[in-house]
Design a protein around this motif. Structure first.
Motif, PDB file in Angstrom:
ATOM      1  N   GLU A   1     -56.084  12.888  84.978  1.00  0.00           N
ATOM      2  CA  GLU A   1     -54.801  12.183  85.062  1.00  0.00           C
ATOM      3  C   GLU A   1     -53.808  12.947  85.919  1.00  0.00           C
ATOM      4  N   SER A   2     -53.863  14.294  85.877  1.00  0.00           N
ATOM      5  CA  SER A   2     -52.942  15.078  86.699  1.00  0.00           C
ATOM      6  C   SER A   2     -53.132  14.777  88.180  1.00  0.00           C
ATOM      7  N   GLU A   3     -54.413  14.551  88.588  1.00  0.00           N
ATOM      8  CA  GLU A   3     -54.671  14.271  89.997  1.00  0.00           C
ATOM      9  C   GLU A   3     -54.170  12.888  90.373  1.00  0.00           C
ATOM     10  N   ARG A   4     -54.359  11.918  89.483  1.00  0.00           N
ATOM     11  CA  ARG A   4     -53.912  10.561  89.792  1.00  0.00           C
ATOM     12  C   ARG A   4     -52.406  10.425  89.700  1.00  0.00           C
ATOM     13  N   ASN A   5     -51.821  11.153  88.730  1.00  0.00           N
ATOM     14  CA  ASN A   5     -50.375  11.036  88.508  1.00  0.00           C
ATOM     15  C   ASN A   5     -49.800  12.426  88.274  1.00  0.00           C
ATOM     16  N   PRO A   6     -49.339  13.123  89.324  1.00  0.00           N
ATOM     17  CA  PRO A   6     -48.837  14.487  89.174  1.00  0.00           C
ATOM     18  C   PRO A   6     -47.631  14.587  88.244  1.00  0.00           C
ATOM     19  N   GLN A   7     -46.950  13.482  88.004  1.00  0.00           N
ATOM     20  CA  GLN A   7     -45.766  13.531  87.155  1.00  0.00           C
ATOM     21  C   GLN A   7     -46.101  13.339  85.677  1.00  0.00           C
ATOM     22  N   SER A   8     -47.407  13.246  85.352  1.00  0.00           N
ATOM     23  CA  SER A   8     -47.776  12.968  83.964  1.00  0.00           C
ATOM     24  C   SER A   8     -47.405  14.107  83.033  1.00  0.00           C
ATOM     25  N   GLN A   9     -47.293  15.331  83.612  1.00  0.00           N
ATOM     26  CA  GLN A   9     -46.929  16.465  82.768  1.00  0.00           C
ATOM     27  C   GLN A   9     -45.429  16.711  82.754  1.00  0.00           C
ATOM     28  N   SER A  10     -44.669  15.960  83.527  1.00  0.00           N
ATOM     29  CA  SER A  10     -43.241  16.244  83.620  1.00  0.00           C
ATOM     30  C   SER A  10     -42.388  15.071  83.179  1.00  0.00           C
ATOM     31  N   ARG A  11     -42.956  14.216  82.319  1.00  0.00           N
ATOM     32  CA  ARG A  11     -42.171  13.106  81.792  1.00  0.00           C
ATOM     33  C   ARG A  11     -41.278  13.599  80.664  1.00  0.00           C
ATOM     34  N   PRO A  12     -40.054  13.152  80.586  1.00  0.00           N
ATOM     35  CA  PRO A  12     -39.220  13.538  79.442  1.00  0.00           C
ATOM     36  C   PRO A  12     -39.713  12.882  78.169  1.00  0.00           C
ATOM     37  N   PHE A  13     -39.328  13.494  77.053  1.00  0.00           N
ATOM     38  CA  PHE A  13     -39.677  12.922  75.758  1.00  0.00           C
ATOM     39  C   PHE A  13     -38.896  11.634  75.521  1.00  0.00           C
ATOM     40  N   SER A  14     -39.392  10.807  74.627  1.00  0.00           N
ATOM     41  CA  SER A  14     -38.700   9.577  74.259  1.00  0.00           C
ATOM     42  C   SER A  14     -38.331   9.636  72.781  1.00  0.00           C
ATOM     43  N   PRO A  15     -37.087   9.319  72.425  1.00  0.00           N
ATOM     44  CA  PRO A  15     -36.701   9.311  71.001  1.00  0.00           C
ATOM     45  C   PRO A  15     -37.483   8.237  70.250  1.00  0.00           C
ATOM     46  N   THR A  16     -38.220   8.636  69.242  1.00  0.00           N
ATOM     47  CA  THR A  16     -39.043   7.725  68.452  1.00  0.00           C
ATOM     48  C   THR A  16     -38.825   8.003  66.976  1.00  0.00           C
ATOM     49  N   TRP A  17     -39.380   7.136  66.124  1.00  0.00           N
ATOM     50  CA  TRP A  17     -39.318   7.388  64.685  1.00  0.00           C
ATOM     51  C   TRP A  17     -40.029   8.688  64.346  1.00  0.00           C
ATOM     52  N   HIS A  18     -41.198   8.899  64.959  1.00  0.00           N
ATOM     53  CA  HIS A  18     -41.906  10.156  64.733  1.00  0.00           C
ATOM     54  C   HIS A  18     -41.012  11.340  65.111  1.00  0.00           C
ATOM     55  N   GLY A  19     -40.375  11.206  66.264  1.00  0.00           N
ATOM     56  CA  GLY A  19     -39.550  12.295  66.752  1.00  0.00           C
ATOM     57  C   GLY A  19     -38.364  12.588  65.857  1.00  0.00           C
ATOM     58  N   SER A  20     -37.724  11.554  65.349  1.00  0.00           N
ATOM     59  CA  SER A  20     -36.551  11.754  64.498  1.00  0.00           C
ATOM     60  C   SER A  20     -36.908  12.507  63.221  1.00  0.00           C
ATOM     61  N   PHE A  21     -37.953  12.067  62.531  1.00  0.00           N
ATOM     62  CA  PHE A  21     -38.331  12.727  61.284  1.00  0.00           C
ATOM     63  C   PHE A  21     -38.960  14.101  61.546  1.00  0.00           C
ATOM     64  N   ALA A  22     -39.647  14.240  62.669  1.00  0.00           N
ATOM     65  CA  ALA A  22     -40.212  15.542  63.001  1.00  0.00           C
ATOM     66  C   ALA A  22     -39.107  16.546  63.307  1.00  0.00           C
ATOM     67  N   PHE A  23     -38.057  16.107  64.003  1.00  0.00           N
ATOM     68  CA  PHE A  23     -36.946  17.010  64.314  1.00  0.00           C
ATOM     69  C   PHE A  23     -36.262  17.477  63.037  1.00  0.00           C
ATOM     70  N   ALA A  24     -35.981  16.560  62.112  1.00  0.00           N
ATOM     71  CA  ALA A  24     -35.346  16.935  60.853  1.00  0.00           C
ATOM     72  C   ALA A  24     -36.208  17.919  60.074  1.00  0.00           C
ATOM     73  N   SER A  25     -37.500  17.664  60.022  1.00  0.00           N
ATOM     74  CA  SER A  25     -38.400  18.507  59.241  1.00  0.00           C
ATOM     75  C   SER A  25     -38.574  19.878  59.884  1.00  0.00           C
ATOM     76  N   ALA A  26     -38.744  19.903  61.203  1.00  0.00           N
ATOM     77  CA  ALA A  26     -38.903  21.181  61.896  1.00  0.00           C
ATOM     78  C   ALA A  26     -37.627  22.016  61.800  1.00  0.00           C
ATOM     79  N   TRP A  27     -36.492  21.359  61.883  1.00  0.00           N
ATOM     80  CA  TRP A  27     -35.225  22.088  61.800  1.00  0.00           C
ATOM     81  C   TRP A  27     -35.034  22.694  60.409  1.00  0.00           C
ATOM     82  N   ALA A  28     -35.274  21.915  59.362  1.00  0.00           N
ATOM     83  CA  ALA A  28     -35.115  22.438  58.002  1.00  0.00           C
ATOM     84  C   ALA A  28     -36.098  23.567  57.734  1.00  0.00           C
TER      85      ALA A  28
END
Length: 554
Positions: A145-172
């Motif tokens: 995938e890196s060869e086909r799409n060099p930007q595949s490793q440099s995409r920003p994260f997207s706020p998701t339900w997983h992300g919201s609860f993971a952030f709260a849990s990791a922070w605590a």
């Protein structure tokens, strides 16, 4: 139509070239600078800023939004570290005062020690950000995938339900680790800024780390809602926005709930503030002057309970001047006053040597030959014990430090008119789980919390107000009033709802008088301690690792 130069280059790009391009597209330096500035601004959320919890919520919204701009776990961790460094270097700078002004350490060395310590503290928000990125963000792209799409490793994260609860849990979880590893330093835990904020109502349920969990979750949900609204997905944005608002509303309503009830008769108390200069405690003349001053303050007027600060009597209890000891005993018997005073504990051997020094509180009760004693359990590194391998660092300071013995984790309460008091010394009250454990495991649970401390080490700095804010969180968590007797400030009375009902001005000699009503019963936090927030966080992080969107993309 002819291909553009960029399109032709992308087709010829090898994986190695793609990786190089990704490295070149790393986050700019100003991204981390902005995170550091936001962390420094977060210090303003804590005392003495009134109602700083709202400011903290806004800054956490920015912090999480800033995290979502990162492209991999390394940039996320560096963003968290930058935020943490800015927060800690501006929030605990008063440690420089103790090392340089009172410890005599050269200014460059004291400054370097402060920076190194804050760099260590910044590792914990870095850890939280890194864990969040693994649970809710990207993984390595598929082979090719890196060869086909060099930007595949440099995409920003997207706020998701997983992300919201993971952030709260990791922070605590990271804040709990910071308060535990190497004896712990939970100062500036994010939940403390919420004692006057919208999330204070959660404190009796889940404690300060649970309040921090709620703060991180609400901030992440708001970012999730804003992001979806920005991309014209208005309907999906309603769910995270509604949940965030519901959590805020519950936090504002929960203080109306009653977790403990009044117990025993109110106590008339007198809290003493001697304002003894720190440098005088190392001189014999200063010691004698402090003893004389506290004898005058103690015997000036009777009360059910009279409390001095930590080491107000800066000598070994067995070597106290006889006139002082007799004056206190006579006053207690004649007036019916119970006296709790700070001094140095120890054991005298038959040959006159002293072993097992302790930082202690001693209690006199009227017409009783028994002397109550509480020995400090959670000792201060570099202040009351020297960590292994750091004797050289202590030798740089001109302070007579030594290794104190530790008291038991749970000790019996001090009884005044059938009202049990749970006492602690200095920064022991920043460890909420230990106070909850004392209440939970004591055969006679205390109805009033007492903290005796000496913050003169840190001068007239924000440390005084920050420590008072921490004490208020302990009252919220336990549903019990707190009495604070300090040498220079902030001597205060806190009710069972975390409100300051009386306070002496800092750096003055004075006596704070109040009537205090004890309570009985356990809040959910006293019953379970930090187990609730830790269990929830670990389960959610495990689910995030196993089923997060980043894993599915991989």
């Amino acid at each position: 139509m002819a291909d553009s130069l960029f399109s032709r280059l992308r087709r010829r790009m090898t994986p190695a070239t793609a990786t190089a391009l990704t490295d070149e597209r790393a986050m700019p330096w100003w991204h981390y600078l902005a995170a550091c500035v936001a962390g420094a601004a977060n210090t303003l959320s804590f005392a003495p800023t009134p109602h700083g919890g709202w400011l903290e919520l806004a800054l956490f919204v920015f912090f999480f939004a800033w995290l979502t701009r990162t492209t991999n776990w390394k940039s996320a961790a560096l963003t968290g570290a930058a935020f943490g460094f800015g927060n800690f270097v501006t929030g605990v700078w008063w440690l420089y005062v103790s090392m340089h002004v009172y410890g005599g350490m050269a200014a460059p060395l004291a400054g370097a020690a402060l920076v190194l310590f804050t760099l260590y503290l910044a590792l914990y928000p870095a850890l939280a950000a890194a864990i969040w990125s693994f649970c809710a963000g990207h993984v390595r792209p598929r082979q090719g995938e890196s060869e086909r799409n060099p930007q595949s490793q440099s995409r920003p994260f997207s706020p998701t339900w997983h992300g919201s609860f993971a952030f709260a849990s990791a922070w605590a979880l990271s804040e709990w680790l910071r308060g535990t590893v190497f004896t712990g330093f939970p100062w500036l835990a994010s939940g403390y800024a919420q004692v006057d904020g919208p999330l204070a109502g959660y404190a009796p349920l889940v404690g300060v780390y649970g309040v921090g969990w709620m703060l991180a979750l609400v901030a992440a949900l708001l970012v999730q809602a804003f992001t979806r609204t920005w991309h014209s997905r208005r309907l999906p944005a309603l769910a995270p926005a509604a949940l965030a608002l519901a959590l805020l509303a519950a936090g504002l309503v929960l203080p109306l709930a009653t977790w403990t009830t009044s117990a025993n008769v109110p106590l008339k108390v007198r809290l003493l503030q001697g304002n003894v200069k720190q440098e005088m405690k190392f001189e014999r003349a200063g010691m004698l002057a402090a003893i004389d001053e506290y004898q005058r303050l103690i015997t000036a007027q009777p009360a059910d309970l009279i409390i001095t600060p930590e080491t107000a009597i800066p000598v070994l209890a067995q070597t106290m001047p006889e006139p002082f000891a007799l004056a206190l005993r006579r006053f207690a018997d004649q007036t019916g006053s119970a006296i709790l005073f700070g001094a140095i504990g120890g054991t005298l051997t038959p040959d006159g040597q002293v072993s097992g020094y302790t930082n202690s509180l001693f209690g006199l009760t009227p017409h009783s030959g028994e002397l109550y004693r509480y020995d400090k359990h959670h000792l201060v590194p570099f202040g009351e014990f020297v960590p292994w391998g750091f004797r050289w660092f202590v030798d740089l300071m001109d302070i007579p430090l030594g290794d104190f013995a530790r008291g038991a984790p749970v000790q019996r309460p001090f009884l005044v008119h059938n009202q049990p008091l749970a006492v602690d010394i200095c920064y022991e009250d920043i460890f909420g789980e230990e106070i909850a454990r004392t209440l939970r495991e004591s055969p006679m649970p205390a109805g009033v919390l007492v903290n005796a401390t000496n913050l003169a080490w840190f001068g007239d700095t924000i440390a005084l107000d920050q420590h008072l804010q921490i004490a208020r969180m302990r009252s919220l968590e336990t549903g019990r009033p707190m009495l604070r007797a300090t040498n220079t400030g902030a001597t205060a009375v806190i009710d069972a709802h975390g409100k300051v009902t009386g306070r002496l001005p800092a750096y003055t000699v004075g006596v704070l008088e109040a009537n205090v009503q004890g309570t009985a019963g356990n809040t959910p936090y006293v019953t379970s301690g930090n187990n609730t927030v830790l269990a929830v966080s670990l389960v959610l992080l495990a689910l995030g690792f196993a089923f997060g969107p980043g894993r599915r993309r991989g």
